[in-house]
Write a protein that holds these residues in place. Structure first.
Motif, short mmCIF file in Angstrom:
data_model
loop_
_atom_site.label_atom_id
_atom_site.label_comp_id
_atom_site.label_asym_id
_atom_site.label_seq_id
_atom_site.Cartn_x
_atom_site.Cartn_y
_atom_site.Cartn_z
N VAL A 4 -19.07 -0.94 5.27
CA VAL A 4 -18.17 -0.20 4.41
C VAL A 4 -16.97 0.26 5.23
O VAL A 4 -17.13 0.79 6.32
N VAL A 6 -14.24 2.96 5.58
CA VAL A 6 -14.04 4.32 5.10
C VAL A 6 -12.86 4.99 5.78
O VAL A 6 -12.49 4.65 6.91
N SER A 19 -23.54 0.59 5.83
CA SER A 19 -23.76 1.26 4.54
C SER A 19 -24.92 2.26 4.60
O SER A 19 -24.90 3.26 3.88
N LEU A 22 -24.10 6.04 5.19
CA LEU A 22 -23.55 6.88 4.13
C LEU A 22 -24.65 7.69 3.47
O LEU A 22 -25.79 7.22 3.33
N LYS A 26 -22.28 8.84 -1.24
CA LYS A 26 -21.18 8.19 -0.50
C LYS A 26 -19.97 9.10 -0.31
O LYS A 26 -18.84 8.66 -0.25
N ARG A 27 -20.24 10.39 -0.16
CA ARG A 27 -19.17 11.35 0.11
C ARG A 27 -19.14 11.80 1.57
O ARG A 27 -18.22 12.46 2.01
N VAL A 29 -20.62 10.53 5.73
CA VAL A 29 -21.16 9.45 6.55
C VAL A 29 -21.66 10.04 7.86
O VAL A 29 -21.07 10.96 8.41
N ILE A 64 -13.35 5.26 0.14
CA ILE A 64 -13.95 3.99 0.57
C ILE A 64 -13.00 2.88 0.18
O ILE A 64 -12.59 2.78 -0.98
N GLU A 67 -16.55 -2.57 0.42
CA GLU A 67 -17.95 -2.72 0.84
C GLU A 67 -18.23 -4.22 0.84
O GLU A 67 -17.91 -4.92 -0.12
#
Length: 70
Positions: A4, A6, A19, A22, A26-27, A29, A64, A67
């Motif tokens: 991903v 970011v 990934s 995260l 997914k807010r 990492v 993001i 992906e």
């Protein structure tokens, strides 16, 4: 393996992360402790899970970009 792209919220940096690093929403990492580029790439390419010892810090994700799986 899924990667991903970011952008970090406060730090303003952009990076490729695994990934699995995260959080579920997914807010945020998880980021490994200070690493050399070579060691970071090794963690990234070896499908490294986030250790449960708390050594990896959570960082806010601003957005993001993509992906992708290999």
């Amino acid at each position: 393996m899924t990667y991903v792209g970011v952008e970090f919220d406060n730090e303003g940096g952009i990076s490729l992360v695994h990934s699995s690093w995260l959080t579920p929403l997914k807010r945020e990492v998880y980021w490994p402790p200070k690493q050399t580029k070579k060691n970071f790439l090794k963690l990234l390419n070896n499908d490294q899970d986030v250790p449960e010892d708390g050594s990896w810090k959570l960082h806010m994700v601003k957005r993001i970009f993509f992906e992708t799986g290999l």
